[in-house]
Structure formats: structure tokens, C-alpha cells
Design an enzyme around this catalytic site. Structure first.
Site, PDB file in Angstrom:
ATOM      1  N   ASN A 155     -59.650 -46.981 -24.446  1.00 21.93           N
ATOM      2  CA  ASN A 155     -60.419 -48.225 -24.325  1.00 21.93           C
ATOM      3  C   ASN A 155     -59.554 -49.482 -24.312  1.00 21.93           C
ATOM      4  O   ASN A 155     -59.923 -50.487 -23.714  1.00 21.93           O
ATOM      5  CB  ASN A 155     -61.501 -48.315 -25.416  1.00 21.93           C
ATOM      6  CG  ASN A 155     -60.953 -48.219 -26.815  1.00 21.93           C
ATOM      7  OD1 ASN A 155     -59.868 -47.702 -27.045  1.00 21.93           O
ATOM      8  ND2 ASN A 155     -61.709 -48.726 -27.777  1.00 21.93           N
ATOM      9  N   GLU A 253     -56.583 -45.167 -37.415  1.00 22.88           N
ATOM     10  CA  GLU A 253     -57.571 -46.220 -37.144  1.00 22.88           C
ATOM     11  C   GLU A 253     -58.706 -45.536 -36.413  1.00 22.88           C
ATOM     12  O   GLU A 253     -58.571 -45.162 -35.240  1.00 22.88           O
ATOM     13  CB  GLU A 253     -56.938 -47.355 -36.324  1.00 22.88           C
ATOM     14  CG  GLU A 253     -57.786 -48.620 -36.280  1.00 22.88           C
ATOM     15  CD  GLU A 253     -58.742 -48.645 -35.107  1.00 22.88           C
ATOM     16  OE1 GLU A 253     -59.968 -48.414 -35.358  1.00 22.88           O
ATOM     17  OE2 GLU A 253     -58.312 -48.875 -33.981  1.00 22.88           O
ATOM     18  N   CYS A 287     -64.137 -50.144 -30.971  1.00 25.97           N
ATOM     19  CA  CYS A 287     -64.466 -49.645 -32.302  1.00 25.97           C
ATOM     20  C   CYS A 287     -64.967 -50.745 -33.219  1.00 25.97           C
ATOM     21  O   CYS A 287     -65.542 -50.460 -34.271  1.00 25.97           O
ATOM     22  CB  CYS A 287     -63.267 -48.944 -32.921  1.00 25.97           C
ATOM     23  SG  CYS A 287     -61.779 -49.952 -32.975  1.00 25.97           S
ATOM     24  N   GLU A 461     -52.754 -52.295 -39.030  1.00 24.64           N
ATOM     25  CA  GLU A 461     -51.905 -52.607 -37.884  1.00 24.64           C
ATOM     26  C   GLU A 461     -51.929 -54.112 -37.649  1.00 24.64           C
ATOM     27  O   GLU A 461     -52.967 -54.750 -37.791  1.00 24.64           O
ATOM     28  CB  GLU A 461     -52.402 -51.870 -36.635  1.00 24.64           C
ATOM     29  CG  GLU A 461     -52.345 -50.365 -36.787  1.00 24.64           C
ATOM     30  CD  GLU A 461     -52.878 -49.614 -35.578  1.00 24.64           C
ATOM     31  OE1 GLU A 461     -52.475 -48.458 -35.386  1.00 24.64           O
ATOM     32  OE2 GLU A 461     -53.700 -50.174 -34.833  1.00 24.64           O
TER      33      GLU A 461
END
Length: 483
Positions: A155, A253, A287, A461
């Protein structure tokens, strides 16, 4: 034949130990046009093992480079990415489908991580701590963790790579990257630019192919010390279990189920803008996008009316066409999931406000959709839709919506709109999510730690926190000193 707008960065071979190899076997399809635009290698365990071995062999040399030398290489990579910004964005749109304006934004976002960690490489600091004996001195060193295996999703095929690879390189780690099979071309193009920037042979390796076989090598090879992954919670759990035998660190993640809360004192126009930015970015395939939209009863109808008007105005089409805001979904499985979530909601009593079906353009295009009358037992409330469906729930009180919002195994992102300062602090502290946006639908920045709680992952991150994932602490004592 390659599109001339991205031909200058197109690479279809894999990078292992500084050599470009492999014949094109696996097709890469343009989701907007349904055309095969390239073929990439289908490598497996043997190539993955060689890539890890190459990264292991390169580790000492890269880790011993002065931090300013590593910083210069990263800065050169950033400069090359920005110099090839238009071509990279065209390639990204061709293989992933998002509108070109969004693709350009993603390239800028991806490059920002390279730039940030080029600077952060110089700030990997240790500590001098009190020693127990008077003739000793004690310190803490921060050193690279070692070989890092990275698995990235489709994505955000540029940003999800640089968000992991840049801090790993900055810290002195070496890397084996496996990009998503749907979008390998952006990864290979970025690797080619990294090579041109001076990343030495073996320091960055990129392989495409058999995901289970490659993943098994990442989990079983003793030289891999960290596995970094962005993707589904189910795969993340599999990787965590597999990493346990080797006591490897995992940086995960994972999925989200973001609530987006609109209180009755909110600026409704700003809230609608926030929903459009959060929910419909990348056609809802993020997400952190708004997956459950809670609107207080007093403003529910007014908000839905404005939201529906904004959604109807979204232009759907090939991401390369002028003015397009919504492209295709990545594949037919994604379309089927959105369709199933809409059908489930309507069967259980929800009301369709706009959209709700496959788009007249055909292929993997789906109409941007709004439904109301949502309940907690509907599929769209329980799991990520990952598509352009905005499900609206009505609520009465702050306590009620807090309980509903937190009633999820996911804890990645949440959003709320209010003009009440006291409520703002209560919500910021009580929402059980790793990232919370107040009066905004946009969260991501290279300057901030990105990550979630509960089953949405275990890592951060971005920011100075992001580089810590790729380092180990070493405690050292110098004894017997004449002081």
C-alpha cells in the site's frame, strides 16, 4: 514496453551481494488498466540464503564506517530519490494504482526518512555512567544489531521501505529486503538509486519471489538478528512465533481499526475534511485510515449530509488522469472484501447513503461509499475494510464512545474532533492507541514515532526512537585505572 515516464528508474532484476540477477517470471500488473507492465524474478530459499550471507559478510565493514561517511551515502540517496521524484511516482502509480498526486506525496514522504536518518546517524549516542569502584569507569555503547530482514507491504511501496531501511543503514546494519509481490518495482528502483548513491555491495539486498520460503530463511538463518515487518496481524504473529527459536528481535507494524470521533462541539467542515484525508487516502488502503466513524447524535445528520456530499464529489479513475482523487483497489480480493462489508452492514440494518457497489469503470474500481446506522456486530466494525467505505455510528456520551473506540484488539491510530480543551486531554490520555490525532486526519511524519499498541505491533518507526530498533546496548567497564 515500459512507460517512458518511469523507464529511467525501471529495474526488474534482484540485487544480491552487489549483483543484479534473475530472469523475469512473475508479472506485475497495473491495477487501473489491468495490463502487465513488467516481470520480476521468482527467487526462493537459495537466493534468500545468499542474500543473508552477503549482508553478514558486509556487516563489519559497513558498521565500521565513520558515521559521517554513512550519513553522506544516505544524503546522496535522498538527493537521487528527489532528482528522480517524477519517474518514481509514475512507477508507483503504475504498479499500485494510487493517484499521481498521492504518489508524488509518498515519494516526498519516503525521501524524508532518508534525509532524517542521514542526519540522525550522527546522533547515535552512548552514555557514561557511575562506576562501582573508584579506579574504574563505566559506559554504555549503542551498536548496530546486525543483519536485518525487512518485509514490506504494497500500500505504500516506497515509504514503508525507507522508514525501515534508512534507520537500519544509518545505525550500521545491513539489510535483506523482500517487497510485496504486487509492488516490487518501486523497491527495485529505490535499491538501484541506493547503489548509485554509494551503498556498498551486500549492504542492501532486495529479493522477490516465494514469500514462505524467503520468510523461513529470515526466521531460521542465525545471522538475521531482526525481522522488520509491516502488514497483517496474522502474519506478524507468525513471524513473532518463528523468531522465538532464534531469539531474534521483531519490529512489527500491524493492522489497525481506527476510530474517528466527531463530538457535537466539533467544527463539522474540518471534521469532514479530516475524514476525507484519513478514510479515502489511497482508496482507504492504509492501516491508519478511519475505519469506524463515531458521530455524536446532536450533529449526526448534519455531519452525514456534508460527508456524503464530499464523498460524491470525489473523482474516480486512472491515477494518471488529471484531477483523479480515487484510483482502483489493488486487486479483486480487495474489491470482494469491501463489497462483503457493505452487504453485511446492509443486511444487518445499516442504511446506504452513497456508493455501495463496484464502479462503472469496472476492474478493481469501487465507488466511495458512506453507510449509517452501524452497530458493533457488523464486519466493518470488527475488522479493517481496507477500502473506500466510511461506516458511521451514532453515539450519545463521551463515556459511551470511549468504550466503543477502545473495544478493539487493534491499537494503532485514533482521531477525534472537539473544541473542548478538557475533553481533548481526557481523550488523548484514555484512547488506547499508539497515535492519536485531535482535529486532524493526518498523523504521519518522519519526525514522530509511528506505531501502535495491543495487537497493532511492538515497534516505533520514525523520529529518534525509530533508530533504537536497530541498535543493541553494550555495557562496558574499564577497571584497574590509575586515577
Amino acid at each position: 514496453m515500459a512507460d517512458t515516464s518511469y523507464a529511467s528508474v525501471l529495474e526488474t532484476r534482484c540485487l544480491v551481494a552487489g549483483a543484479w540477477e534473475g530472469a523475469g517470471e512473475t508479472p506485475v500488473t497495473d491495477p487501473a488498466r489491468g495490463e502487465v507492465i513488467a516481470h520480476v524474478p521468482h527467487l526462493g530459499a537459495e537466493a534468500a540464503g545468499r542474500a543473508v550471507d552477503a549482508a553478514s559478510a558486509a556487516l563489519d565493514g559497513w558498521g565500521a564506517e565513520p558515521v559521517k561517511a554513512r550519513a553522506r551515502v544516505l544524503r546522496a540517496w535522498y538527493d537521487l530519490v528527489m532528482a528522480n521524484r517524477d519517474a518514481l511516482a509514475a512507477l508507483l502509480t503504475a504498479e499500485q494504482g494510487k493517484p499521481l498526486a498521492e504518489a508524488l506525496g509518498e515519494i516526498d514522504y519516503a525521501a524524508s526518512y532518508i534525509e532524517f536518518y542521514a542526519e540522525e546517524a550522527k546522533r547515535i549516542l552512548g552514555e557514561v555512567i557511575p562506576a562501582a569502584a573508584g579506579n574504574a569507569r563505566a559506559m554504555v555503547l549503542r551498536q548496530p544489531i546486525g543483519v536485518v530482514a525487512v518485509i514490506t507491504p504494497w500500500n505504500f511501496p516506497a515509504a514503508m521501505i525507507t522508514r525501515k531501511v534508512a534507520p537500519a543503514l544509518a545505525s550500521g546494519c545491513t539489510i535483506v529486503l523482500k517487497p510485496a509481490p504486487e509492488t516490487p518495482l518501486t523497491a527495485l528502483a529505490l535499491a538501484r538509486l541506493a547503489e548509485r548513491a554509494g551503498v556498498p555491495a551486500g549492504v542492501l539486498n532486495v529479493i522477490t519471489g516465494d514469500a514462505p520460503a524467503i520468510g523461513d530463511v529470515f526466521l531460521s538463518h542465525p545471522d538475521v538478528r531482526l525481522v522488520g515487518f509491516t502488514g497483517s496481524t496474522a502474519v506478524g504473529k507468525h513471524l513473532m512465533r518463528g523468531a522465538a527459536d532464534g531469539m531474534k528481535r521483531v519490529a512489527l507494524e500491524l493492522g489497525g481499526n481506527a476510530p474517528f470521533i466527531v463530538f457535537d462541539d466539533a467544527d463539522l467542515d474540518a471534521a469532514v475534511t479530516g475524514v476525507i484525508a484519513s478514510k479515502f487516502r489511497n482508496m482507504g488502503q492504509t492501516c491508519v485510515c478511519a475505519n469506524r466513524i463515531y458521530v455524536q447524535a446532536g450533529v449526526h445528520d448534519a455531519f452525514v449530509e456534508r460527508l456524503a456530499a464530499a464523498v460524491r464529489a470525489l473523482k474516480v479513475g486512472d491515477g494518471r488522469a488529471p484531477g483523479v482523487q480515487q484510483g482502483p483497489l489493488i486487486n479483486m480480493a480487495a474489491v470482494d472484501k469491501v463489497e462483503a462489508h457493505v452487504a453485511d452492514a446492509l443486511e444487518k440494518g445499516a442504511t446506504l447513503v452513497t456508493g455501495g457497489k463496484r464502479h462503472a469503470l469496472g476492474g478493481t474500481f469501487f465507488e466511495p461509499t458512506v453507510v449509517t446506522g452501524m452497530r458493533a456486530d457488523m464486519q466493518a466494525a470488527c475488522s479493517e475494510t481496507f477500502g473506500p467505505l466510511a461506516p458511521v455510528f451514532a453515539f450519545e456520551s463521551e463515556a459511551e464512545v470511549l468504550a466503543a473506540a477502545n473495544n478493539s484488539d487493534a491499537g494503532l491510530a485514533a482521531y477525534f474532533f472537539t473544541r473542548d480543551l478538557s475533553r481533548t486531554y481526557r481523550m488523548l490520555e484514555r484512547l488506547q492507541f499508539g497515535m492519536v490525532g485531535c482535529n486532524t486526519g493526518v498523523l504521519s511524519s518522519e519526525l514522530a514515532p509511528f506505531g501502535g499498541v495491543k495487537q497493532s505491533g511492538n515497534a516505533r518507526e520514525g523520529s529518534h526512537h525509530g533508530i533504537a530498533e536497530f541498535t543493541e546496548l553494550k555495557y562496558a567497564v574499564l577497571g584497574g585505572l590509575e586515577l
